[in-house]
Scaffold this motif. Structure first.
Motif, PDB file in Angstrom:
ATOM      1  N   ASP A 154      13.695   4.021  -7.848  1.00  0.00           N
ATOM      2  CA  ASP A 154      13.847   3.215  -6.634  1.00  0.00           C
ATOM      3  C   ASP A 154      12.557   2.470  -6.305  1.00  0.00           C
ATOM      4  O   ASP A 154      12.591   1.294  -5.932  1.00  0.00           O
ATOM      5  CB  ASP A 154      14.232   4.094  -5.443  1.00  0.00           C
ATOM      6  N   LEU A 155      11.422   3.145  -6.423  1.00  0.00           N
ATOM      7  CA  LEU A 155      10.153   2.498  -6.138  1.00  0.00           C
ATOM      8  C   LEU A 155       9.875   1.371  -7.120  1.00  0.00           C
ATOM      9  O   LEU A 155       9.338   0.331  -6.752  1.00  0.00           O
ATOM     10  CB  LEU A 155       9.014   3.523  -6.141  1.00  0.00           C
ATOM     11  N   HIS A 179       0.843  -1.204   0.000  1.00  0.00           N
ATOM     12  CA  HIS A 179       0.000   0.000   0.000  1.00  0.00           C
ATOM     13  C   HIS A 179       0.874   1.248   0.000  1.00  0.00           C
ATOM     14  O   HIS A 179       0.681   2.151  -0.819  1.00  0.00           O
ATOM     15  CB  HIS A 179      -0.918  -0.011   1.222  1.00  0.00           C
ATOM     16  N   ASP A 180       1.839   1.318   0.911  1.00  0.00           N
ATOM     17  CA  ASP A 180       2.698   2.488   0.997  1.00  0.00           C
ATOM     18  C   ASP A 180       3.510   2.681  -0.277  1.00  0.00           C
ATOM     19  O   ASP A 180       3.693   3.802  -0.744  1.00  0.00           O
ATOM     20  CB  ASP A 180       3.634   2.383   2.207  1.00  0.00           C
ATOM     21  N   ARG A 181       3.993   1.585  -0.836  1.00  0.00           N
ATOM     22  CA  ARG A 181       4.762   1.677  -2.079  1.00  0.00           C
ATOM     23  C   ARG A 181       3.906   2.245  -3.199  1.00  0.00           C
ATOM     24  O   ARG A 181       4.333   3.137  -3.931  1.00  0.00           O
ATOM     25  CB  ARG A 181       5.314   0.301  -2.465  1.00  0.00           C
ATOM     26  N   MET A 182       2.668   1.750  -3.321  1.00  0.00           N
ATOM     27  CA  MET A 182       1.773   2.257  -4.375  1.00  0.00           C
ATOM     28  C   MET A 182       1.418   3.717  -4.140  1.00  0.00           C
ATOM     29  O   MET A 182       1.395   4.515  -5.074  1.00  0.00           O
ATOM     30  CB  MET A 182       0.506   1.406  -4.449  1.00  0.00           C
ATOM     31  N   VAL A 183       1.155   4.078  -2.899  1.00  0.00           N
ATOM     32  CA  VAL A 183       0.809   5.461  -2.577  1.00  0.00           C
ATOM     33  C   VAL A 183       1.972   6.390  -2.903  1.00  0.00           C
ATOM     34  O   VAL A 183       1.787   7.443  -3.523  1.00  0.00           O
ATOM     35  CB  VAL A 183       0.399   5.590  -1.094  1.00  0.00           C
ATOM     36  N   MET A 184       3.167   6.014  -2.494  1.00  0.00           N
ATOM     37  CA  MET A 184       4.333   6.859  -2.759  1.00  0.00           C
ATOM     38  C   MET A 184       4.632   6.938  -4.254  1.00  0.00           C
ATOM     39  O   MET A 184       4.967   8.004  -4.764  1.00  0.00           O
ATOM     40  CB  MET A 184       5.555   6.358  -1.988  1.00  0.00           C
ATOM     41  N   GLY A 244       0.764  12.165  -0.546  1.00  0.00           N
ATOM     42  CA  GLY A 244       1.059  10.731  -0.569  1.00  0.00           C
ATOM     43  C   GLY A 244       1.501  10.237   0.799  1.00  0.00           C
ATOM     44  O   GLY A 244       1.059   9.187   1.260  1.00  0.00           O
ATOM     45  N   LEU A 245       2.362  10.998   1.432  1.00  0.00           N
ATOM     46  CA  LEU A 245       2.814  10.620   2.771  1.00  0.00           C
ATOM     47  C   LEU A 245       1.651  10.539   3.745  1.00  0.00           C
ATOM     48  O   LEU A 245       1.574   9.636   4.569  1.00  0.00           O
ATOM     49  CB  LEU A 245       3.824  11.633   3.304  1.00  0.00           C
ATOM     50  N   ALA A 246       0.733  11.492   3.653  1.00  0.00           N
ATOM     51  CA  ALA A 246      -0.416  11.510   4.559  1.00  0.00           C
ATOM     52  C   ALA A 246      -1.288  10.271   4.369  1.00  0.00           C
ATOM     53  O   ALA A 246      -1.939   9.818   5.308  1.00  0.00           O
ATOM     54  CB  ALA A 246      -1.233  12.773   4.344  1.00  0.00           C
ATOM     55  N   LEU A 303      10.551   1.591   2.891  1.00  0.00           N
ATOM     56  CA  LEU A 303      10.309   1.105   1.528  1.00  0.00           C
ATOM     57  C   LEU A 303      11.599   0.801   0.780  1.00  0.00           C
ATOM     58  O   LEU A 303      11.568   0.434  -0.384  1.00  0.00           O
ATOM     59  CB  LEU A 303       9.499   2.141   0.741  1.00  0.00           C
ATOM     60  N   ASP A 304      12.747   0.974   1.435  1.00  0.00           N
ATOM     61  CA  ASP A 304      14.055   0.749   0.832  1.00  0.00           C
ATOM     62  C   ASP A 304      14.278   1.669  -0.365  1.00  0.00           C
ATOM     63  O   ASP A 304      14.762   1.255  -1.419  1.00  0.00           O
ATOM     64  CB  ASP A 304      14.226  -0.723   0.432  1.00  0.00           C
TER      65      ASP A 304
END
Length: 178
Positions: free
Chosen positions: A169-170, A66-71, A102-104, A127-128
């Motif tokens: 990176d993502l 989820h965080d990867r997709m959001v970022m 995105g962070l929020a 997220l590396d």
């Protein structure tokens, strides 16, 4: 003896009584608003996905994905904002705002004492993703927002390069996970 007659009551309220009543109504409204706010904040924290462990490991791959997709989405949205016509400073500020949005939305909510940059770096570390490119964007945002000199297309291109590096990176993280 004649009994003294009671003083006749005035019609309506005095100015002092009216002001006291208005003050009470305003105080009750403020307290009610505060109560609603606290309930909403409490519910939001209950509904937020589980945070990461103290040792930095992810609680679940679902939160990670989820965080990867959001970022990734906020990085792409920020890069698109850089393409909009207008002053480079405005584009950089809007691109940075996309990143903060995105962070929020990440499962790793911002800690009360964290600055936006600290939050960003914590999420990127989980997220590396290297933080350096987005530090560049953060610095460009500060320059665009708070300096007196005009920003140029060279600044816009540095912001674009920073977002592209984060996107790379993502993508690398996506390939290793998914």
């Amino acid at each position: 003896d004649p009994v003294p007659a009671a003083a006749p009551q005035e019609e309506g309220r005095s100015v002092g009584e009216t002001l006291a009543l208005i003050t009470q109504v305003v105080a009750v409204a403020i307290l009610a608003g505060l109560a609603v706010y606290l309930v909403v904040v409490g519910l939001r924290s209950l509904l937020r996905p589980a945070p990461h462990r103290a040792d930095g490991e992810l609680e679940s791959t679902v939160g990670f994905a989820h965080d990867r997709m959001v970022m990734a989405a906020s990085v792409v949205a920020g890069a698109r904002r850089l393409d909009l016509p207008g002053a480079p400073s405005e584009a950089i500020i809007i691109a940075y705002a996309e990143l903060l949005e995105g962070l929020a939305a990440c499962a790793q909510g911002r800690h009360p004492a964290e600055t936006p940059l600290e939050h960003l770096e914590r999420v990127l570390a989980a997220l590396d993703v290297r933080p350096e490119p987005l530090r560049v964007l953060t610095a460009l945002f500060g320059e665009a927002r708070f300096s007196d000199h005009p920003m140029t297309d060279a600044h816009r291109e540095r912001a674009r390069a920073a977002l592209q590096a984060a996107a790379t990176d993502l993508e690398r993280v996506r390939e290793t996970v998914g």
